[in-house]
Design an enzyme around this catalytic site. Structure first.
Site, mmCIF file in Angstrom:
data_model
loop_
_atom_site.group_PDB
_atom_site.id
_atom_site.type_symbol
_atom_site.label_atom_id
_atom_site.label_comp_id
_atom_site.label_asym_id
_atom_site.label_seq_id
_atom_site.Cartn_x
_atom_site.Cartn_y
_atom_site.Cartn_z
ATOM 1 N N LYS A 12 1.024 -1.157 -0.068
ATOM 2 C CA LYS A 12 0.029 0.118 -0.062
ATOM 3 C C LYS A 12 0.701 1.156 0.100
ATOM 4 C CE LYS A 12 -4.310 -0.310 0.825
ATOM 5 N NZ LYS A 12 -5.343 -0.929 -0.219
ATOM 6 N N THR A 57 -2.536 -5.928 0.636
ATOM 7 C CA THR A 57 -2.063 -4.500 0.613
ATOM 8 C C THR A 57 -2.977 -3.578 1.977
ATOM 9 O OG1 THR A 57 -3.456 -3.434 -0.891
ATOM 10 C CG2 THR A 57 -1.335 -4.548 -1.528
ATOM 11 N N ARG A 183 -11.553 17.554 18.086
ATOM 12 C CA ARG A 183 -11.175 16.828 16.944
ATOM 13 C C ARG A 183 -10.040 17.902 16.215
ATOM 14 N NH1 ARG A 183 -14.895 19.604 12.005
ATOM 15 N NH2 ARG A 183 -14.524 21.786 12.673
ATOM 16 N N ASN A 257 -11.028 22.246 4.394
ATOM 17 C CA ASN A 257 -10.930 21.760 5.842
ATOM 18 C C ASN A 257 -10.374 20.329 5.616
ATOM 19 O OD1 ASN A 257 -11.545 20.687 8.463
ATOM 20 N ND2 ASN A 257 -13.795 20.849 8.226
ATOM 21 N N HIS A 259 -9.441 17.023 6.585
ATOM 22 C CA HIS A 259 -9.826 16.281 7.641
ATOM 23 C C HIS A 259 -9.027 15.219 8.078
ATOM 24 C CE1 HIS A 259 -13.878 18.005 6.428
ATOM 25 N NE2 HIS A 259 -13.830 17.712 5.152
HETATM 26 O O1 LIG Z 1 -15.705 23.446 10.649
HETATM 27 C C1 LIG Z 1 -16.786 22.589 10.120
HETATM 28 N N1 LIG Z 1 -17.617 23.257 9.296
HETATM 29 C C2 LIG Z 1 -18.769 22.595 8.430
HETATM 30 O O2 LIG Z 1 -19.476 23.268 7.592
HETATM 31 C C3 LIG Z 1 -18.336 21.383 8.288
HETATM 32 N N2 LIG Z 1 -19.158 20.282 7.699
HETATM 33 C C4 LIG Z 1 -18.661 19.057 7.965
HETATM 34 O O3 LIG Z 1 -18.935 17.867 7.508
HETATM 35 N N3 LIG Z 1 -17.612 19.117 8.906
HETATM 36 C C5 LIG Z 1 -17.492 20.620 8.951
HETATM 37 N N4 LIG Z 1 -16.585 21.191 10.007
#
Ligand SMILES: O=c1[nH]c(=O)c2[nH]c(=O)[nH]c2[nH]1
Length: 307
Positions: A12, A57, A183, A257, A259
């Site tokens: 992987k 993998t 988070r 964002n 993630h």
């Molecule tokens: O800070 C965030 N704003 C959002 O509008 C949003 N939407 C989401 O799915 N996660 C987040 N996080």
């Protein structure tokens, strides 16, 4: 025509693993991109389709995340040695393991003394800026009588490893997102700010100092905001600039964002106490807004990609 199977390897590639080590409220980050390539007795899988010698993998990926928890990530080299030894020593058909690792380095965001006193601590211990220079950009327009100067930056990557929540949002029949009370908040800042200087005759801003100070205020606001959404953090970053830099009337941000998903380590009998994350690159939320001095008309284009 007889053919021969030559060199072959599999595994992987590009496992993005972020490990947060929490030393009280001082956090440390290791951020790696780990690629696994295994080779050995793999003739059968290529020639007859028998998978008897194949460690999936997917398993190599899981091993990367599980080892981040079990052994920690002291250094990329130490982590790679653990992985390579494991694959070769635990599976007879695997004779060689090559682990390639890219490491992204992070520095702490320094906050000024005045602000540190204000928030009641020496420094923000969970806010980081990724090493490597951002790109500074500017756009100068002159029509013979009036000037418009827009400055900004792109590719400035920042992270808060705590003090970010996201909950209380709309839930419809397609909503699966779990509410988050602690988070990671990470983004790659693209920002533009427009100066109110329009005329040669007036005093010109000190562009260099203005840039440094604007960036400083923006980073401090990112570090010091206890965030309930990236939207809220964005607004704080913009208003901190407007409130501290009289030469700037308008700020626009485009904030992806970035993630970070907690990896489920339960199947391997390991508890993930907000330590090991999968850093996803796409899709990403994209949060964009303009912050204006009261009474000012917006002039920065909504789409800043060509600015
Ligand atoms: O800070 C965030 N704003 C959002 O509008 C949003 N939407 C989401 O799915 N996660 C987040 N996080």
């Amino acid at each position: 025509m007889p053919t021969i199977l030559g060199q072959n390897q599999y595994g992987k590639a590009e496992n993005r693993v972020v490990k947060i080590t929490r030393d009280g409220d001082t956090h440390h980050i290791k951020d790696l991109n780990v690629s696994v390539a295994l080779s050995g007795e793999m003739d059968e899988v290529h020639l007859t389709g028998s998978n008897a010698n194949v460690l999936p993998t997917d398993t190599t990926k899981n091993t990367v995340y599980a080892f981040a928890k079990e052994y920690g990530i002291e250094s990329a080299e130490q982590f790679g040695i653990h992985l390579a030894r494991h694959f070769v020593n635990s599976q007879d058909p695997i004779h060689q393991a090559r682990i390639r690792i890219e490491e992204y380095s992070w520095e702490r965001i320094e906050t000024s003394e005045a602000n540190s006193k204000f928030i009641g601590s020496d420094d923000v211990k969970h806010s980081f800026v990724r090493k490597g220079q951002e790109t500074r950009v500017s756009e100068i327009t002159y029509n013979g009588s009036e000037w418009q100067v827009i400055s900004g930056l792109k590719d400035l990557v920042v992270m808060n490893s705590t003090n970010s929540e996201f909950w209380g949002y709309i839930k419809d029949k397609y909503t699966t997102l779990q509410e988050a009370y602690d988070r990671i908040l990470a983004t790659q800042v693209s920002g533009r700010w427009r100066f109110n200087w329009t005329d040669d005759e007036q005093r010109m801003p000190n562009w260099e100092r203005s840039y440094e100070q604007t960036k400083k205020h923006m980073l401090e606001a990112f570090a010091e905001t206890y965030s309930l959404s990236l939207q809220q953090t964005l607004y704080q970053m913009g208003s901190r600039i407007i409130n501290n830099r009289a030469e700037i009337d308008e700020v626009r941000f485009s904030l992806p964002n970035k993630h970070h998903f907690l990896v489920d380590l339960e199947p391997f009998g390991l508890k993930n106490d907000n330590e090991v994350y999968f850093a996803a690159d796409r899709p990403y939320g994209l949060i964009e807004a303009t912050i204006l001095r009261d009474g000012v008309e917006p002039k920065i284009p909504v789409d800043m990609t060509n600015l």
